[in-house]
Design a protein around this motif. Structure first.
Motif, PDB file in Angstrom:
ATOM      1  N   LEU A  77      59.419 -34.368  10.859  1.00 33.22           N
ATOM      2  CA  LEU A  77      58.779 -33.781  12.041  1.00 33.22           C
ATOM      3  C   LEU A  77      57.752 -32.738  11.648  1.00 33.22           C
ATOM      4  O   LEU A  77      56.663 -32.668  12.248  1.00 33.22           O
ATOM      5  CB  LEU A  77      59.845 -33.153  12.950  1.00 33.22           C
ATOM      6  CG  LEU A  77      59.302 -32.482  14.211  1.00 33.22           C
ATOM      7  CD1 LEU A  77      58.576 -33.485  15.093  1.00 33.22           C
ATOM      8  CD2 LEU A  77      60.414 -31.796  14.984  1.00 33.22           C
ATOM      9  N   ASP A  78      58.070 -31.928  10.644  1.00 32.20           N
ATOM     10  CA  ASP A  78      57.098 -30.928  10.190  1.00 32.20           C
ATOM     11  C   ASP A  78      55.790 -31.594   9.782  1.00 32.20           C
ATOM     12  O   ASP A  78      54.697 -31.124  10.127  1.00 32.20           O
ATOM     13  CB  ASP A  78      57.677 -30.155   9.001  1.00 32.20           C
ATOM     14  CG  ASP A  78      58.912 -29.360   9.387  1.00 32.20           C
ATOM     15  OD1 ASP A  78      58.968 -28.911  10.540  1.00 32.20           O
ATOM     16  OD2 ASP A  78      59.802 -29.210   8.543  1.00 32.20           O
ATOM     17  N   ILE A  79      55.904 -32.682   9.044  1.00 33.92           N
ATOM     18  CA  ILE A  79      54.703 -33.357   8.555  1.00 33.92           C
ATOM     19  C   ILE A  79      53.932 -33.985   9.701  1.00 33.92           C
ATOM     20  O   ILE A  79      52.705 -33.864   9.786  1.00 33.92           O
ATOM     21  CB  ILE A  79      55.105 -34.406   7.500  1.00 33.92           C
ATOM     22  CG1 ILE A  79      55.693 -33.701   6.271  1.00 33.92           C
ATOM     23  CG2 ILE A  79      53.929 -35.268   7.118  1.00 33.92           C
ATOM     24  CD1 ILE A  79      56.306 -34.622   5.265  1.00 33.92           C
ATOM     25  N   VAL A  80      54.656 -34.637  10.603  1.00 39.59           N
ATOM     26  CA  VAL A  80      53.967 -35.278  11.727  1.00 39.59           C
ATOM     27  C   VAL A  80      53.252 -34.228  12.575  1.00 39.59           C
ATOM     28  O   VAL A  80      52.098 -34.410  12.979  1.00 39.59           O
ATOM     29  CB  VAL A  80      54.979 -36.073  12.576  1.00 39.59           C
ATOM     30  CG1 VAL A  80      54.345 -36.518  13.879  1.00 39.59           C
ATOM     31  CG2 VAL A  80      55.473 -37.275  11.797  1.00 39.59           C
ATOM     32  N   ARG A  81      53.935 -33.120  12.822  1.00 37.71           N
ATOM     33  CA  ARG A  81      53.310 -32.087  13.653  1.00 37.71           C
ATOM     34  C   ARG A  81      52.107 -31.466  12.956  1.00 37.71           C
ATOM     35  O   ARG A  81      51.123 -31.089  13.608  1.00 37.71           O
ATOM     36  CB  ARG A  81      54.331 -31.009  14.001  1.00 37.71           C
ATOM     37  CG  ARG A  81      55.285 -31.422  15.107  1.00 37.71           C
ATOM     38  CD  ARG A  81      56.376 -30.377  15.300  1.00 37.71           C
ATOM     39  NE  ARG A  81      55.862 -29.093  15.717  1.00 37.71           N
ATOM     40  CZ  ARG A  81      55.781 -28.691  16.990  1.00 37.71           C
ATOM     41  NH1 ARG A  81      56.192 -29.498  17.939  1.00 37.71           N
ATOM     42  NH2 ARG A  81      55.307 -27.511  17.299  1.00 37.71           N
ATOM     43  N   ALA A  82      52.182 -31.341  11.648  1.00 44.27           N
ATOM     44  CA  ALA A  82      51.050 -30.754  10.923  1.00 44.27           C
ATOM     45  C   ALA A  82      49.832 -31.677  10.978  1.00 44.27           C
ATOM     46  O   ALA A  82      48.713 -31.233  11.232  1.00 44.27           O
ATOM     47  CB  ALA A  82      51.448 -30.488   9.471  1.00 44.27           C
ATOM     48  N   ILE A  83      50.045 -32.962  10.735  1.00 42.57           N
ATOM     49  CA  ILE A  83      48.916 -33.893  10.677  1.00 42.57           C
ATOM     50  C   ILE A  83      48.445 -34.267  12.072  1.00 42.57           C
ATOM     51  O   ILE A  83      47.247 -34.289  12.366  1.00 42.57           O
ATOM     52  CB  ILE A  83      49.321 -35.166   9.903  1.00 42.57           C
ATOM     53  CG1 ILE A  83      49.730 -34.805   8.477  1.00 42.57           C
ATOM     54  CG2 ILE A  83      48.177 -36.163   9.889  1.00 42.57           C
ATOM     55  CD1 ILE A  83      48.617 -34.254   7.635  1.00 42.57           C
ATOM     56  N   ASP A  84      49.381 -34.569  12.927  1.00 43.93           N
ATOM     57  CA  ASP A  84      49.031 -35.149  14.219  1.00 43.93           C
ATOM     58  C   ASP A  84      48.824 -34.108  15.300  1.00 43.93           C
ATOM     59  O   ASP A  84      48.313 -34.419  16.369  1.00 43.93           O
ATOM     60  CB  ASP A  84      50.151 -36.111  14.634  1.00 43.93           C
ATOM     61  CG  ASP A  84      49.657 -37.119  15.627  1.00 43.93           C
ATOM     62  OD1 ASP A  84      48.719 -37.844  15.287  1.00 43.93           O
ATOM     63  OD2 ASP A  84      50.204 -37.172  16.747  1.00 43.93           O
ATOM     64  N   GLY A  85      49.218 -32.885  15.046  1.00 45.65           N
ATOM     65  CA  GLY A  85      49.067 -31.840  16.045  1.00 45.65           C
ATOM     66  C   GLY A  85      50.361 -31.617  16.802  1.00 45.65           C
ATOM     67  O   GLY A  85      51.160 -32.538  16.971  1.00 45.65           O
ATOM     68  N   PRO A  86      50.576 -30.406  17.257  1.00 51.02           N
ATOM     69  CA  PRO A  86      51.848 -30.074  17.904  1.00 51.02           C
ATOM     70  C   PRO A  86      51.895 -30.431  19.384  1.00 51.02           C
ATOM     71  O   PRO A  86      52.978 -30.430  19.964  1.00 51.02           O
ATOM     72  CB  PRO A  86      51.934 -28.552  17.712  1.00 51.02           C
ATOM     73  CG  PRO A  86      50.516 -28.104  17.678  1.00 51.02           C
ATOM     74  CD  PRO A  86      49.708 -29.238  17.086  1.00 51.02           C
ATOM     75  N   GLU A  87      50.752 -30.737  19.976  1.00 57.19           N
ATOM     76  CA  GLU A  87      50.768 -30.989  21.422  1.00 57.19           C
ATOM     77  C   GLU A  87      51.489 -32.296  21.717  1.00 57.19           C
ATOM     78  O   GLU A  87      51.412 -33.258  20.942  1.00 57.19           O
ATOM     79  CB  GLU A  87      49.353 -31.028  21.986  1.00 57.19           C
ATOM     80  CG  GLU A  87      48.426 -31.982  21.273  1.00 57.19           C
ATOM     81  CD  GLU A  87      47.847 -31.344  20.011  1.00 57.19           C
ATOM     82  OE1 GLU A  87      47.311 -32.072  19.177  1.00 57.19           O
ATOM     83  OE2 GLU A  87      47.965 -30.096  19.862  1.00 57.19           O
ATOM     84  N   PRO A  88      52.194 -32.353  22.846  1.00 56.06           N
ATOM     85  CA  PRO A  88      52.959 -33.554  23.181  1.00 56.06           C
ATOM     86  C   PRO A  88      52.052 -34.738  23.439  1.00 56.06           C
ATOM     87  O   PRO A  88      50.870 -34.585  23.781  1.00 56.06           O
ATOM     88  CB  PRO A  88      53.724 -33.150  24.446  1.00 56.06           C
ATOM     89  CG  PRO A  88      52.976 -31.997  25.007  1.00 56.06           C
ATOM     90  CD  PRO A  88      52.355 -31.290  23.840  1.00 56.06           C
ATOM     91  N   ALA A  89      52.594 -35.943  23.263  1.00 54.93           N
ATOM     92  CA  ALA A  89      51.798 -37.156  23.416  1.00 54.93           C
ATOM     93  C   ALA A  89      51.390 -37.353  24.871  1.00 54.93           C
ATOM     94  O   ALA A  89      50.287 -37.822  25.152  1.00 54.93           O
ATOM     95  CB  ALA A  89      52.572 -38.366  22.919  1.00 54.93           C
TER      96      ALA A  89
END
Lengths: 166, 166
Positions: A77-89
DNA sequence: GGAGTGATACTCGGATATCTGGTGTCCGAGTTTTCGCGG
DNA sequence: CCGCGAAAACTCGGACACCAGATATCCGAGTATCACTCC
Protein backbone atom coordinates in the motif's frame (compact mmCIF):
# COMPACT_ATOMS: atom_id res chain seq x y z
CA UNK A 1 -9.39 2.04 -13.28
CA UNK A 2 -5.82 1.41 -14.20
CA UNK A 3 -2.68 1.33 -12.11
CA UNK A 4 0.48 2.93 -13.41
CA UNK A 5 3.19 0.75 -14.84
CA UNK A 6 5.51 2.30 -12.30
CA UNK A 7 3.75 0.48 -9.48
CA UNK A 8 4.94 -2.87 -10.76
CA UNK A 9 8.49 -1.66 -11.30
CA UNK A 10 8.63 0.03 -7.93
CA UNK A 11 7.29 -2.99 -6.08
CA UNK A 12 9.78 -5.37 -7.67
CA UNK A 13 12.62 -2.93 -7.06
CA UNK A 14 11.64 -2.55 -3.43
CA UNK A 15 11.62 -6.31 -2.96
CA UNK A 16 15.09 -6.54 -4.45
CA UNK A 17 16.30 -3.75 -2.19
CA UNK A 18 14.82 -5.63 0.74
CA UNK A 19 17.13 -8.51 -0.17
CA UNK A 20 20.45 -6.67 -0.11
CA UNK A 21 22.38 -6.38 3.16
CA UNK A 22 21.90 -3.31 5.35
CA UNK A 23 24.43 -0.60 4.68
CA UNK A 24 24.60 -1.34 0.98
CA UNK A 25 22.94 0.29 -2.01
CA UNK A 26 22.09 -0.56 -5.60
CA UNK A 27 22.29 2.01 -8.37
CA UNK A 28 19.31 2.81 -10.53
CA UNK A 29 21.16 1.43 -13.52
CA UNK A 30 21.68 -1.90 -11.77
CA UNK A 31 18.06 -2.15 -10.71
CA UNK A 32 16.95 -1.42 -14.26
CA UNK A 33 19.32 -3.96 -15.72
CA UNK A 34 18.28 -6.59 -13.21
CA UNK A 35 14.66 -6.26 -14.30
CA UNK A 36 15.37 -5.63 -17.96
CA UNK A 37 13.55 -2.31 -17.98
CA UNK A 38 14.26 1.29 -18.94
CA UNK A 39 16.72 2.97 -16.58
CA UNK A 40 15.55 6.55 -17.16
CA UNK A 41 11.94 5.77 -16.52
CA UNK A 42 12.66 3.62 -13.48
CA UNK A 43 14.67 6.47 -11.99
CA UNK A 44 11.65 8.71 -12.22
CA UNK A 45 9.68 6.33 -10.03
CA UNK A 46 12.51 5.67 -7.61
CA UNK A 47 12.76 9.39 -7.02
CA UNK A 48 9.09 9.46 -6.13
CA UNK A 49 9.68 6.67 -3.62
CA UNK A 50 12.53 8.67 -2.12
CA UNK A 51 10.29 11.70 -1.76
CA UNK A 52 7.71 9.49 -0.08
CA UNK A 53 10.23 8.32 2.48
CA UNK A 54 10.23 4.70 1.34
CA UNK A 55 13.69 4.71 -0.23
CA UNK A 56 16.80 6.70 0.56
CA UNK A 57 19.27 7.78 -2.10
CA UNK A 58 23.03 8.18 -1.91
CA UNK A 59 24.42 10.60 -4.51
CA UNK A 60 27.76 10.59 -6.23
CA UNK A 61 29.97 7.75 -7.44
CA UNK A 62 29.23 4.40 -5.79
CA UNK A 63 25.88 5.86 -4.82
CA UNK A 64 22.47 4.29 -5.28
CA UNK A 65 19.26 3.45 -3.48
CA UNK A 66 18.41 1.58 -0.31
CA UNK A 67 15.30 1.14 1.80
CA UNK A 68 14.70 4.04 4.13
CA UNK A 69 13.18 1.79 6.80
CA UNK A 70 12.96 -1.83 7.78
CA UNK A 71 11.38 -4.13 5.18
CA UNK A 72 8.80 -4.96 7.82
CA UNK A 73 7.61 -1.38 7.74
CA UNK A 74 7.05 -1.08 4.00
CA UNK A 75 3.81 -2.43 2.56
CA UNK A 76 2.48 -2.68 -0.96
CA UNK A 77 0.00 0.00 0.00
CA UNK A 78 2.83 2.40 0.77
CA UNK A 79 4.27 1.88 -2.69
CA UNK A 80 0.94 2.16 -4.47
CA UNK A 81 0.08 5.34 -2.62
CA UNK A 82 3.48 6.84 -3.35
CA UNK A 83 3.37 6.13 -7.09
CA UNK A 84 -0.32 6.40 -7.79
CA UNK A 85 -1.21 9.16 -5.36
CA UNK A 86 -3.10 9.06 -2.09
CA UNK A 87 -6.42 10.35 -3.39
CA UNK A 88 -9.20 7.77 -3.61
CA UNK A 89 -10.10 6.25 -6.97
CA UNK A 90 -13.71 7.35 -6.76
CA UNK A 91 -14.32 11.07 -6.73
CA UNK A 92 -17.77 12.07 -5.53
CA UNK A 93 -18.85 15.33 -7.11
CA UNK A 94 -22.08 15.41 -5.10
CA UNK A 95 -24.37 15.47 -8.07
CA UNK A 96 -27.18 14.52 -5.69
CA UNK A 97 -27.10 18.16 -4.55
CA UNK A 98 -27.73 19.47 -8.05
CA UNK A 99 -30.64 19.52 -10.40
CA UNK A 100 -34.27 20.57 -10.03
CA UNK A 101 -35.08 18.09 -7.26
CA UNK A 102 -32.22 19.10 -4.99
CA UNK A 103 -32.78 20.27 -1.45
CA UNK A 104 -30.82 22.79 0.57
CA UNK A 105 -27.21 21.71 1.21
CA UNK A 106 -27.98 21.29 4.89
CA UNK A 107 -30.22 18.33 4.00
CA UNK A 108 -27.18 16.33 2.88
CA UNK A 109 -25.30 15.92 6.13
CA UNK A 110 -25.20 12.15 5.72
CA UNK A 111 -22.72 10.99 3.11
CA UNK A 112 -23.72 10.02 -0.41
CA UNK A 113 -24.51 6.30 -0.34
CA UNK A 114 -22.73 5.55 -3.58
CA UNK A 115 -19.71 7.41 -2.33
CA UNK A 116 -19.87 5.44 0.91
CA UNK A 117 -20.07 2.11 -0.91
CA UNK A 118 -17.13 2.99 -3.09
CA UNK A 119 -15.25 4.04 0.01
CA UNK A 120 -15.89 0.70 1.69
CA UNK A 121 -14.58 -1.10 -1.37
CA UNK A 122 -11.43 0.97 -1.38
CA UNK A 123 -10.90 0.36 2.32
CA UNK A 124 -11.06 -3.37 1.67
CA UNK A 125 -8.62 -2.98 -1.21
CA UNK A 126 -6.17 -0.98 0.84
CA UNK A 127 -6.44 -3.37 3.76
CA UNK A 128 -5.32 -6.22 1.55
CA UNK A 129 -2.38 -4.23 0.22
CA UNK A 130 -1.43 -3.04 3.70
CA UNK A 131 -1.19 -6.64 4.88
CA UNK A 132 1.65 -7.39 2.47
CA UNK A 133 5.08 -6.24 3.56
CA UNK A 134 8.35 -6.48 1.69
CA UNK A 135 9.48 -9.02 4.25
CA UNK A 136 6.48 -11.23 3.67
CA UNK A 137 7.04 -11.03 -0.08
CA UNK A 138 10.70 -11.96 0.27
CA UNK A 139 9.92 -14.87 2.57
CA UNK A 140 7.19 -16.15 0.30
CA UNK A 141 9.44 -15.85 -2.72
CA UNK A 142 12.17 -17.88 -1.04
CA UNK A 143 9.57 -20.53 -0.33
CA UNK A 144 7.86 -20.59 -3.70
CA UNK A 145 10.78 -20.13 -6.09
CA UNK A 146 14.09 -20.78 -4.31
CA UNK A 147 16.01 -21.33 -7.54
CA UNK A 148 15.22 -17.81 -8.70
CA UNK A 149 16.55 -16.44 -5.43
CA UNK A 150 19.66 -18.61 -5.71
CA UNK A 151 20.41 -17.20 -9.11
CA UNK A 152 19.68 -13.60 -8.16
CA UNK A 153 21.83 -13.49 -5.03
CA UNK A 154 25.22 -13.85 -6.76
CA UNK A 155 24.30 -11.23 -9.32
CA UNK A 156 23.28 -8.85 -6.57
CA UNK A 157 26.44 -9.53 -4.58
CA UNK A 158 28.39 -8.64 -7.69
CA UNK A 159 26.63 -5.29 -8.06
CA UNK A 160 25.89 -4.25 -4.51
CA UNK A 161 27.91 -1.39 -3.06
CA UNK A 162 29.06 -0.64 0.43
CA UNK A 163 28.20 2.80 1.68
CA UNK A 164 30.26 4.87 4.08
CA UNK A 165 28.46 5.28 7.36
CA UNK A 166 27.56 8.84 8.29
CA UNK B 1 -5.70 4.59 -9.97
CA UNK B 2 -8.60 6.73 -10.95
CA UNK B 3 -12.17 5.83 -11.76
CA UNK B 4 -13.90 7.50 -14.66
CA UNK B 5 -16.33 10.29 -13.97
CA UNK B 6 -18.90 8.26 -15.85
CA UNK B 7 -19.04 5.70 -13.07
CA UNK B 8 -20.58 8.21 -10.70
CA UNK B 9 -23.06 9.46 -13.26
CA UNK B 10 -24.01 5.95 -14.32
CA UNK B 11 -24.50 4.76 -10.76
CA UNK B 12 -26.74 7.66 -9.83
CA UNK B 13 -28.71 7.30 -13.03
CA UNK B 14 -29.18 3.60 -12.41
CA UNK B 15 -30.48 4.27 -8.91
CA UNK B 16 -32.98 6.76 -10.30
CA UNK B 17 -34.09 4.28 -12.93
CA UNK B 18 -34.53 1.73 -10.18
CA UNK B 19 -37.02 4.11 -8.61
CA UNK B 20 -39.38 4.56 -11.53
CA UNK B 21 -42.26 2.12 -12.01
CA UNK B 22 -41.81 -0.90 -14.26
CA UNK B 23 -42.94 -0.32 -17.82
CA UNK B 24 -41.82 3.30 -17.82
CA UNK B 25 -38.70 5.02 -19.13
CA UNK B 26 -36.80 8.25 -18.60
CA UNK B 27 -35.12 10.07 -21.46
CA UNK B 28 -31.42 10.83 -21.36
CA UNK B 29 -32.25 14.52 -21.32
CA UNK B 30 -34.40 14.08 -18.21
CA UNK B 31 -31.73 12.06 -16.42
CA UNK B 32 -29.15 14.71 -17.22
CA UNK B 33 -31.38 17.53 -16.08
CA UNK B 34 -32.26 15.70 -12.87
CA UNK B 35 -28.58 15.46 -11.95
CA UNK B 36 -27.55 18.80 -13.41
CA UNK B 37 -24.99 17.26 -15.73
CA UNK B 38 -24.15 17.30 -19.44
CA UNK B 39 -26.69 15.43 -21.51
CA UNK B 40 -24.37 14.54 -24.39
CA UNK B 41 -21.75 13.05 -22.17
CA UNK B 42 -24.21 11.17 -20.00
CA UNK B 43 -25.71 9.62 -23.14
CA UNK B 44 -22.31 8.25 -24.03
CA UNK B 45 -22.20 6.34 -20.77
CA UNK B 46 -25.83 5.24 -20.88
CA UNK B 47 -25.16 3.68 -24.27
CA UNK B 48 -22.32 1.71 -22.76
CA UNK B 49 -24.66 0.45 -20.07
CA UNK B 50 -27.13 -0.60 -22.74
CA UNK B 51 -24.43 -2.51 -24.57
CA UNK B 52 -23.51 -4.18 -21.29
CA UNK B 53 -27.06 -5.37 -20.79
CA UNK B 54 -27.70 -3.28 -17.69
CA UNK B 55 -30.07 -0.79 -19.29
CA UNK B 56 -32.50 -1.08 -22.18
CA UNK B 57 -33.28 1.77 -24.51
CA UNK B 58 -36.47 2.68 -26.32
CA UNK B 59 -35.95 4.77 -29.47
CA UNK B 60 -38.16 7.40 -31.00
CA UNK B 61 -40.41 10.03 -29.45
CA UNK B 62 -41.43 9.25 -25.86
CA UNK B 63 -38.47 6.88 -25.77
CA UNK B 64 -35.80 6.67 -23.10
CA UNK B 65 -33.99 4.27 -20.81
CA UNK B 66 -35.07 1.69 -18.27
CA UNK B 67 -33.34 -1.07 -16.35
CA UNK B 68 -32.87 -4.22 -18.37
CA UNK B 69 -33.28 -6.45 -15.31
CA UNK B 70 -34.57 -6.34 -11.78
CA UNK B 71 -32.85 -3.80 -9.49
CA UNK B 72 -31.91 -6.77 -7.32
CA UNK B 73 -29.77 -8.10 -10.12
CA UNK B 74 -27.71 -5.00 -10.78
CA UNK B 75 -24.73 -4.31 -8.54
CA UNK B 76 -22.27 -1.48 -8.35
CA UNK B 77 -19.67 -3.90 -9.67
CA UNK B 78 -21.71 -4.42 -12.82
CA UNK B 79 -21.76 -0.70 -13.46
CA UNK B 80 -18.07 -0.20 -12.71
CA UNK B 81 -17.10 -3.07 -14.96
CA UNK B 82 -19.31 -1.80 -17.76
CA UNK B 83 -17.95 1.76 -17.69
CA UNK B 84 -14.39 1.18 -16.60
CA UNK B 85 -13.74 -2.10 -18.36
CA UNK B 86 -13.38 -5.62 -17.01
CA UNK B 87 -9.60 -5.83 -17.10
CA UNK B 88 -7.87 -5.73 -13.69
CA UNK B 89 -6.23 -2.51 -12.53
CA UNK B 90 -2.84 -4.11 -12.06
CA UNK B 91 -1.16 -5.44 -15.17
CA UNK B 92 1.68 -7.84 -14.52
CA UNK B 93 4.26 -7.72 -17.29
CA UNK B 94 6.31 -10.53 -15.75
CA UNK B 95 9.49 -8.55 -15.38
CA UNK B 96 10.68 -11.27 -13.03
CA UNK B 97 11.32 -13.36 -16.14
CA UNK B 98 13.61 -10.74 -17.65
CA UNK B 99 17.09 -9.49 -16.90
CA UNK B 100 20.42 -11.21 -16.36
CA UNK B 101 19.29 -13.25 -13.35
CA UNK B 102 16.24 -14.75 -15.02
CA UNK B 103 15.69 -18.47 -15.32
CA UNK B 104 13.99 -20.44 -18.04
CA UNK B 105 10.28 -19.63 -18.39
CA UNK B 106 9.39 -23.07 -17.11
CA UNK B 107 10.76 -22.08 -13.72
CA UNK B 108 7.93 -19.56 -13.28
CA UNK B 109 4.91 -21.83 -13.16
CA UNK B 110 3.79 -20.31 -9.85
CA UNK B 111 2.27 -16.85 -10.20
CA UNK B 112 4.21 -13.69 -9.50
CA UNK B 113 3.71 -12.89 -5.82
CA UNK B 114 3.20 -9.18 -6.36
CA UNK B 115 0.68 -9.98 -9.03
CA UNK B 116 -1.06 -12.37 -6.67
CA UNK B 117 -1.22 -9.82 -3.86
CA UNK B 118 -2.66 -7.20 -6.19
CA UNK B 119 -5.17 -9.75 -7.38
CA UNK B 120 -6.32 -10.50 -3.84
CA UNK B 121 -6.80 -6.80 -3.22
CA UNK B 122 -8.90 -6.45 -6.34
CA UNK B 123 -10.99 -9.45 -5.40
CA UNK B 124 -11.74 -7.82 -2.06
CA UNK B 125 -12.60 -4.58 -3.81
CA UNK B 126 -14.93 -6.27 -6.25
CA UNK B 127 -16.56 -8.31 -3.52
CA UNK B 128 -17.55 -5.13 -1.72
CA UNK B 129 -18.97 -3.61 -4.89
CA UNK B 130 -20.80 -6.79 -5.78
CA UNK B 131 -22.56 -6.73 -2.41
CA UNK B 132 -24.31 -3.45 -3.21
CA UNK B 133 -27.38 -3.71 -5.42
CA UNK B 134 -29.53 -0.93 -6.76
CA UNK B 135 -32.29 -2.13 -4.47
CA UNK B 136 -30.12 -1.90 -1.40
CA UNK B 137 -29.07 1.60 -2.40
CA UNK B 138 -32.66 2.68 -2.92
CA UNK B 139 -33.78 1.21 0.39
CA UNK B 140 -30.90 2.80 2.25
CA UNK B 141 -31.57 6.15 0.62
CA UNK B 142 -35.21 6.06 1.66
CA UNK B 143 -34.05 5.42 5.19
CA UNK B 144 -31.26 7.94 5.38
CA UNK B 145 -32.69 10.87 3.45
CA UNK B 146 -36.45 10.49 3.04
CA UNK B 147 -36.99 14.16 2.28
CA UNK B 148 -34.78 13.95 -0.79
CA UNK B 149 -36.84 11.02 -2.02
CA UNK B 150 -40.07 12.87 -1.31
CA UNK B 151 -38.95 15.77 -3.43
CA UNK B 152 -37.59 13.62 -6.24
CA UNK B 153 -40.67 11.44 -6.67
CA UNK B 154 -43.03 14.17 -7.93
CA UNK B 155 -40.42 15.43 -10.36
CA UNK B 156 -39.93 11.93 -11.70
CA UNK B 157 -43.68 11.31 -11.98
CA UNK B 158 -43.86 14.48 -14.02
CA UNK B 159 -41.21 13.29 -16.45
CA UNK B 160 -41.62 9.54 -16.54
CA UNK B 161 -43.10 8.02 -19.69
CA UNK B 162 -45.26 5.01 -20.25
CA UNK B 163 -44.00 2.61 -22.86
CA UNK B 164 -46.13 0.51 -25.14
CA UNK B 165 -45.83 -3.12 -24.24
CA UNK B 166 -44.31 -5.33 -26.96
C1' DG C 1 56.26 9.17 1.56
C1' DG C 2 52.18 11.79 2.87
C1' DA C 3 48.90 15.38 2.66
C1' DG C 4 46.48 18.69 0.13
C1' DT C 5 44.05 20.07 -4.01
C1' DG C 6 42.07 20.24 -8.27
C1' DA C 7 39.98 17.74 -11.95
C1' DT C 8 37.13 13.93 -13.12
C1' DA C 9 33.75 10.58 -13.43
C1' DC C 10 29.69 8.87 -11.78
C1' DT C 11 25.19 9.19 -9.55
C1' DC C 12 20.73 11.13 -8.61
C1' DG C 13 17.39 15.03 -9.60
C1' DG C 14 14.31 17.62 -12.10
C1' DA C 15 12.82 19.68 -16.47
C1' DT C 16 11.29 18.54 -21.06
C1' DA C 17 8.74 15.96 -25.43
C1' DT C 18 5.39 12.30 -26.86
C1' DC C 19 1.24 9.49 -26.69
C1' DT C 20 -2.63 7.01 -25.03
C1' DG C 21 -7.12 7.21 -22.90
C1' DG C 22 -10.68 9.91 -20.66
C1' DT C 23 -13.55 14.11 -21.56
C1' DG C 24 -16.78 16.61 -24.17
C1' DT C 25 -19.61 17.55 -28.26
C1' DC C 26 -21.95 17.08 -32.54
C1' DC C 27 -24.65 15.23 -36.37
C1' DG C 28 -27.04 11.16 -38.43
C1' DA C 29 -30.32 6.70 -38.21
C1' DG C 30 -34.61 5.09 -36.72
C1' DT C 31 -39.17 5.24 -34.89
C1' DT C 32 -43.43 7.24 -33.19
C1' DT C 33 -46.46 10.76 -33.35
C1' DT C 34 -49.28 13.94 -35.58
C1' DC C 35 -51.35 16.66 -38.94
C1' DG C 36 -53.69 16.90 -43.27
C1' DC C 37 -56.49 14.91 -46.79
C1' DG C 38 -59.75 12.10 -48.92
C1' DG C 39 -63.61 9.03 -48.66
C1' DC D 1 -66.96 11.48 -38.93
C1' DC D 2 -63.31 7.96 -39.83
C1' DG D 3 -59.28 5.91 -42.04
C1' DC D 4 -55.07 6.44 -44.50
C1' DG D 5 -50.62 8.40 -45.54
C1' DA D 6 -46.84 11.31 -45.55
C1' DA D 7 -44.19 14.58 -43.17
C1' DA D 8 -42.19 16.04 -39.01
C1' DA D 9 -40.32 15.86 -34.53
C1' DC D 10 -38.07 13.53 -31.08
C1' DT D 11 -34.99 9.97 -29.31
C1' DC D 12 -30.93 7.11 -29.19
C1' DG D 13 -26.52 5.76 -31.61
C1' DG D 14 -22.04 6.30 -33.11
C1' DA D 15 -18.39 9.21 -35.15
C1' DC D 16 -15.47 13.24 -34.39
C1' DA D 17 -12.24 17.07 -31.67
C1' DC D 18 -9.94 18.17 -27.30
C1' DC D 19 -7.29 17.77 -23.07
C1' DA D 20 -5.07 15.79 -18.94
C1' DG D 21 -2.17 12.40 -17.18
C1' DA D 22 0.92 8.58 -17.93
C1' DT D 23 4.95 7.33 -20.67
C1' DA D 24 9.59 8.00 -22.09
C1' DT D 25 13.88 10.56 -22.36
C1' DC D 26 17.55 13.85 -21.73
C1' DC D 27 20.70 17.12 -19.63
C1' DG D 28 22.25 19.47 -15.37
C1' DA D 29 23.49 19.64 -9.99
C1' DG D 30 26.09 17.50 -6.57
C1' DT D 31 29.49 14.46 -4.50
C1' DA D 32 33.04 10.83 -3.73
C1' DT D 33 36.95 9.30 -6.03
C1' DC D 34 41.39 9.63 -8.00
C1' DA D 35 45.51 11.45 -9.82
C1' DC D 36 48.80 14.86 -9.52
C1' DT D 37 51.62 18.13 -7.22
C1' DC D 38 54.01 20.03 -3.52
C1' DC D 39 56.05 19.75 0.99
Amino acid sequence: MKLSQGVEWSAHSAVVLAGVPPGTVLSGADLAEFHGISESYLLKHLQVLVRAGILASVPGPRGGFRLARSPDGVTLLDIVRAIDGPEPAFRCTEIRMRGPAALAPSAYRLPCLIHAAMGRAEVAWRAQLASVTLTSLAVALAGSNPSAVEKAVPWLQEHVRETRQP
